[in-house]
Structures are given as structure tokens and as C-alpha cells.
Design an enzyme around this catalytic site. Structure first.
Site, PDB file in Angstrom:
ATOM      1  N   GLN A  92       0.844  -1.202   0.000  1.00 12.42           N
ATOM      2  CA  GLN A  92       0.000   0.000   0.000  1.00 12.42           C
ATOM      3  C   GLN A  92       0.873   1.243   0.000  1.00 12.42           C
ATOM      4  O   GLN A  92       0.370   2.352  -0.109  1.00 12.42           O
ATOM      5  CB  GLN A  92      -0.880   0.023   1.254  1.00 12.42           C
ATOM      6  CG  GLN A  92      -1.818  -1.143   1.397  1.00 12.42           C
ATOM      7  CD  GLN A  92      -2.382  -1.221   2.804  1.00 12.42           C
ATOM      8  OE1 GLN A  92      -3.373  -0.581   3.127  1.00 12.42           O
ATOM      9  NE2 GLN A  92      -1.739  -1.997   3.672  1.00 12.42           N
ATOM     10  N   HIS A 110      -1.603   1.247  -4.239  1.00  8.84           N
ATOM     11  CA  HIS A 110      -2.031   2.634  -4.008  1.00  8.84           C
ATOM     12  C   HIS A 110      -1.212   3.644  -4.820  1.00  8.84           C
ATOM     13  O   HIS A 110      -1.251   4.835  -4.530  1.00  8.84           O
ATOM     14  CB  HIS A 110      -1.954   2.983  -2.516  1.00  8.84           C
ATOM     15  CG  HIS A 110      -3.024   2.325  -1.691  1.00  8.84           C
ATOM     16  ND1 HIS A 110      -3.014   2.291  -0.313  1.00  8.84           N
ATOM     17  CD2 HIS A 110      -4.156   1.677  -2.061  1.00  8.84           C
ATOM     18  CE1 HIS A 110      -4.083   1.653   0.129  1.00  8.84           C
ATOM     19  NE2 HIS A 110      -4.791   1.260  -0.912  1.00  8.84           N
ATOM     20  N   THR A 177       0.644  -2.852   8.765  1.00 11.42           N
ATOM     21  CA  THR A 177      -0.515  -2.089   8.302  1.00 11.42           C
ATOM     22  C   THR A 177      -1.602  -2.117   9.368  1.00 11.42           C
ATOM     23  O   THR A 177      -1.803  -3.127  10.039  1.00 11.42           O
ATOM     24  CB  THR A 177      -1.025  -2.586   6.922  1.00 11.42           C
ATOM     25  OG1 THR A 177      -2.225  -1.888   6.584  1.00 11.42           O
ATOM     26  CG2 THR A 177      -1.282  -4.074   6.893  1.00 11.42           C
ATOM     27  N   ASN A 202       3.236  -7.044  13.046  1.00  7.69           N
ATOM     28  CA  ASN A 202       2.956  -5.612  13.250  1.00  7.69           C
ATOM     29  C   ASN A 202       3.484  -5.179  14.617  1.00  7.69           C
ATOM     30  O   ASN A 202       3.623  -5.995  15.520  1.00  7.69           O
ATOM     31  CB  ASN A 202       1.436  -5.371  13.177  1.00  7.69           C
ATOM     32  CG  ASN A 202       1.094  -3.952  12.765  1.00  7.69           C
ATOM     33  OD1 ASN A 202       1.577  -3.471  11.737  1.00  7.69           O
ATOM     34  ND2 ASN A 202       0.281  -3.261  13.557  1.00  7.69           N
ATOM     35  N   ALA A 220       9.129  -4.330  12.440  1.00  6.14           N
ATOM     36  CA  ALA A 220       9.273  -5.083  11.187  1.00  6.14           C
ATOM     37  C   ALA A 220      10.737  -5.429  10.926  1.00  6.14           C
ATOM     38  O   ALA A 220      11.035  -6.510  10.413  1.00  6.14           O
ATOM     39  CB  ALA A 220       8.704  -4.259  10.031  1.00  6.14           C
TER      40      ALA A 220
HETATM   41  P1  OAD Z   1      -1.070   3.165   9.006  1.00  3.41           P
HETATM   42  O1  OAD Z   1      -0.295   4.380   9.395  1.00  3.41           O
HETATM   43  O2  OAD Z   1      -2.553   3.223   9.106  1.00  3.41           O
HETATM   44  O3  OAD Z   1      -0.600   1.930   9.909  1.00  3.41           O
HETATM   45  C1  OAD Z   1       0.743   1.618  10.096  1.00  3.41           C
HETATM   46  C2  OAD Z   1       0.833   0.374  10.979  1.00  3.41           C
HETATM   47  O4  OAD Z   1       2.189   0.026  11.100  1.00  3.41           O
HETATM   48  C3  OAD Z   1       0.273   0.556  12.401  1.00  3.41           C
HETATM   49  O5  OAD Z   1      -0.547  -0.554  12.739  1.00  3.41           O
HETATM   50  C4  OAD Z   1       1.524   0.593  13.271  1.00  3.41           C
HETATM   51  O6  OAD Z   1       1.331  -0.010  14.545  1.00  3.41           O
HETATM   52  C5  OAD Z   1       2.472  -0.257  12.456  1.00  3.41           C
HETATM   53  N1  OAD Z   1       3.893   0.056  12.669  1.00  3.41           N
HETATM   54  C6  OAD Z   1       4.460   1.258  12.952  1.00  3.41           C
HETATM   55  N2  OAD Z   1       5.783   1.147  13.045  1.00  3.41           N
HETATM   56  C7  OAD Z   1       6.087  -0.167  12.812  1.00  3.41           C
HETATM   57  C8  OAD Z   1       7.292  -0.919  12.772  1.00  3.41           C
HETATM   58  N3  OAD Z   1       8.482  -0.343  12.993  1.00  3.41           N
HETATM   59  N4  OAD Z   1       7.201  -2.235  12.496  1.00  3.41           N
HETATM   60  C9  OAD Z   1       6.015  -2.828  12.267  1.00  3.41           C
HETATM   61  N5  OAD Z   1       4.849  -2.173  12.301  1.00  3.41           N
HETATM   62  C10 OAD Z   1       4.876  -0.855  12.558  1.00  3.41           C
HETATM   63  O7  OAD Z   1      -0.593   2.777   7.538  1.00  3.41           O
HETATM   64  P2  OAD Z   1      -1.272   1.807   6.481  1.00  3.41           P
HETATM   65  O8  OAD Z   1      -1.963   0.673   7.156  1.00  3.41           O
HETATM   66  O9  OAD Z   1      -0.237   1.487   5.487  1.00  3.41           O
HETATM   67  O10 OAD Z   1      -3.618   5.120   1.519  1.00  3.41           O
HETATM   68  O11 OAD Z   1      -2.347   2.763   5.818  1.00  3.41           O
HETATM   69  C11 OAD Z   1      -3.143   2.264   4.781  1.00  3.41           C
HETATM   70  C12 OAD Z   1      -3.445   3.339   3.789  1.00  3.41           C
HETATM   71  O12 OAD Z   1      -4.030   4.458   4.450  1.00  3.41           O
HETATM   72  C13 OAD Z   1      -2.251   3.940   3.106  1.00  3.41           C
HETATM   73  O13 OAD Z   1      -1.781   3.186   1.993  1.00  3.41           O
HETATM   74  C14 OAD Z   1      -2.745   5.268   2.649  1.00  3.41           C
HETATM   75  C15 OAD Z   1      -3.489   5.687   3.889  1.00  3.41           C
HETATM   76  O14 OAD Z   1      -4.473   6.585   3.741  1.00  3.41           O
HETATM   77  C16 OAD Z   1      -3.439   5.907   0.452  1.00  3.41           C
HETATM   78  O15 OAD Z   1      -2.547   6.724   0.337  1.00  3.41           O
HETATM   79  C17 OAD Z   1      -4.438   5.687  -0.631  1.00  3.41           C
END
Ligand code: OAD
Length: 235
Positions: A92, A110, A177, A202, A220
Site C-alpha cells: 500500500q 495505491h 498495516t 505488526n 518489522a
Molecule cells: P497506518 O499508518 O494506518 O498503519 C501503520 C501500521 O504500522 C500501524 O498498525 C503501526 O502499529 C504499524 N507500525 C508502525 N511502526 C512499525 C514498525 N516499525 N514495524 C512494524 N509495524 C509498525 O498505515 P497503512 O496501514 O499502510 O492510503 O495505511 C493504509 C493506507 O491508508 C495507506 O496506503 C494510505 C493511507 O491513507 C493511500 O494513500 C491511498
């Protein structure tokens, strides 16, 4: 004994790039680099304030020059190179850290920061620098180039290829994610419906953790190399 794994689908989100210094989306205050998603990531925002939206993605694109893939990206690239079965990494993320680490079997569902999309003819071209509104498309000549980002309300890319890979998968792995944005957040449910094993890696439990057969918590950069060693060690 469980059936051997041949086909793997991996979904990645902003968490896999966090240790490289790329901001996640749902950080403190729910803002993305200080902006509400609806101000920078919707077709309405692009129509209302193209300067702001283009500048926002120009800044994100420029930031790519100062970040590097981390051990999680490198581990997935190694898995891609060494895994003899089916494999698809669906990200994503709009950064290019998976490909810079060497991943090949990759879909940017995305979109991508280093790409420009013509809103008129649909042609894409690689884009490294700032992209001001009104830039001409080299294909059709119209001044309609925009960031090649899937905005909220638009359909993510290559959904047919992703559905086919999920259909054929034995293992679905979700990495970094939050499980807040569909359709990606629904992949785990699709996988479960067809009896695919599911694993989450995660930092903390996500909104969809309860859907997974197994959920491991941690950074990660640690969890992904460990898991890749396990998978390649068992081949
Ligand atoms: P989020 O910011 O919603 O979530 C990031 C996730 O990564 C969270 O659950 C954190 O706990 C986790 N996280 C943070 N640091 C980490 C690490 N070092 N190791 C492992 N996990 C970690 O991001 P996405 O789920 O990618 O869409 O968001 C989905 C979509 O929402 C994106 O692609 C974007 C956004 O709006 C578009 O741009 C269309």
C-alpha cells in the site's frame, strides 16, 4: 502435518517503512505529515487545491532521496529472489523502498510517488522531481499530469491480479498495516474464506488482528528477517 506452502501473498503497509524514517499515516493525532487525509488524498482536494496536493506529494517524493530500505525490505527482497514457489508482494506504500531493496514480484496497489499519471489519457511516466499542476503529458500533450497516487474513492491498482494471487495462495502475510483502509484490510478475510493460512507481523495489535491465525508483535526490522529465515529454512 500442515500442507507445504507453495504460494505466498504478502501485504505491506506504512509500518514496514517506519524504521527507514518514512512517516506512517495514522501517526500521532491521526495526521499524515501534518495534513488531514481528506485535504491531500481525495479527488475533491485535487480539484479544490491542486497546488497544495501537488506540493504535498512533491515533498514526499523529495524525501525519498534521504531514506533507505531497512532490514525488513531487504528480507522480503531476499525471499522474492530465493523462493521457488509463487510469491506476490502487494504494497500500500507509495515509497519505492521495496524495489530499491531488490523486490521484483511487487504491486503498488495505491500508486507510486516516483510516477506521474495523466488524468486525460491514463499514461504513466517515471517522475523524480517536482510535479507542478498543469504539467504536460508527453503522451497526449494535455496539461493534465497528476501524482500517480490512488486517492480515497478511487479504485486501487491491479485488483484482478491481487485477487488471483490470493485465490492461489497457501499463506497470506500482512506486515505493518493498521487494517483501517479497504479493500486491503479485507484481504485477510478473503484469504480465510478460501482456507489460506494467515499471519500478521505488526508493531502492535491492528484493527484486524483477530482475523489472523497468528499475530506477532514487534518492529518489522526484526520480525520480518526472522520470518523470512523460517520460511526459507523450511523450503
Ligand atoms: P497506518 O499508518 O494506518 O498503519 C501503520 C501500521 O504500522 C500501524 O498498525 C503501526 O502499529 C504499524 N507500525 C508502525 N511502526 C512499525 C514498525 N516499525 N514495524 C512494524 N509495524 C509498525 O498505515 P497503512 O496501514 O499502510 O492510503 O495505511 C493504509 C493506507 O491508508 C495507506 O496506503 C494510505 C493511507 O491513507 C493511500 O494513500 C491511498
Amino acid at each position: 502435518m500442515a500442507d507445504p506452502i507453495r504460494n505466498i501473498v504478502i501485504l505491506t503497509g506504512a509500518g514496514i517503512s517506519a524504521e527507514s524514517g518514512v512517516a506512517t499515516f495514522r501517526g500521532p493525532g491521526g495526521l499524515w505529515e501534518g495534513h488531514r487525509v481528506e485535504d491531500v488524498c481525495t479527488p475533491q482536494a485535487l480539484r479544490r487545491d491542486p497546488e497544495l496536493v501537488h506540493r504535498f506529494y512533491d515533498e514526499r517524493r523529495a524525501k525519498l532521496a534521504s531514506v533507505q530500505p531497512n532490514p525488513a525490505h531487504s528480507a522480503l527482497a531476499r525471499l522474492d529472489a530465493e523462493w521457488s514457489g509463487g510469491l506476490l508482494i502487494v504494497t500500500q506504500n507509495v515509497d519505492d523502498l521495496h524495489e530499491r531493496a531488490g523486490a521484483k514480484r511487487l504491486i503498488h496497489m495505491h500508486g507510486a510517488l516516483r510516477s506521474a499519471l495523466c488524468a486525460m489519457c491514463g499514461a504513466r511516466q517515471g517522475w523524480e522531481t517536482a510535479l507542478p499542476p498543469g504539467t504536460d503529458c508527453t503522451g497526449c500533450g494535455e496539461a493534465m499530469l497528476r501524482p500517480d497516487i490512488v486517492f480515497f474513492g478511487e479504485i486501487p491498482y491491479q485488483m484482478d491480479a491481487i485477487a488471483a494471487a490470493l485465490d492461489a495462495a497457501d499463506l497470506f502475510v500482512s506486515i505493518g498495516t493498521s487494517g483501517a483502509v479497504y479493500p486491503a484490510a479485507g484481504f485477510v478475510q478473503e484469504a480465510r474464506r478460501s482456507g489460506v493460512r494467515t499471519l500478521e507481523l505488526n508493531l502492535e495489535p491492528s484493527e484486524g488482528s483477530h482475523w489472523f491465525d497468528e499475530s506477532r508483535q514487534g518492529p518489522a526490522g526484526v520480525l520480518v528477517p526472522q520470518w523470512v529465515d523460517e520460511v526459507l529454512g523450511g523450503e
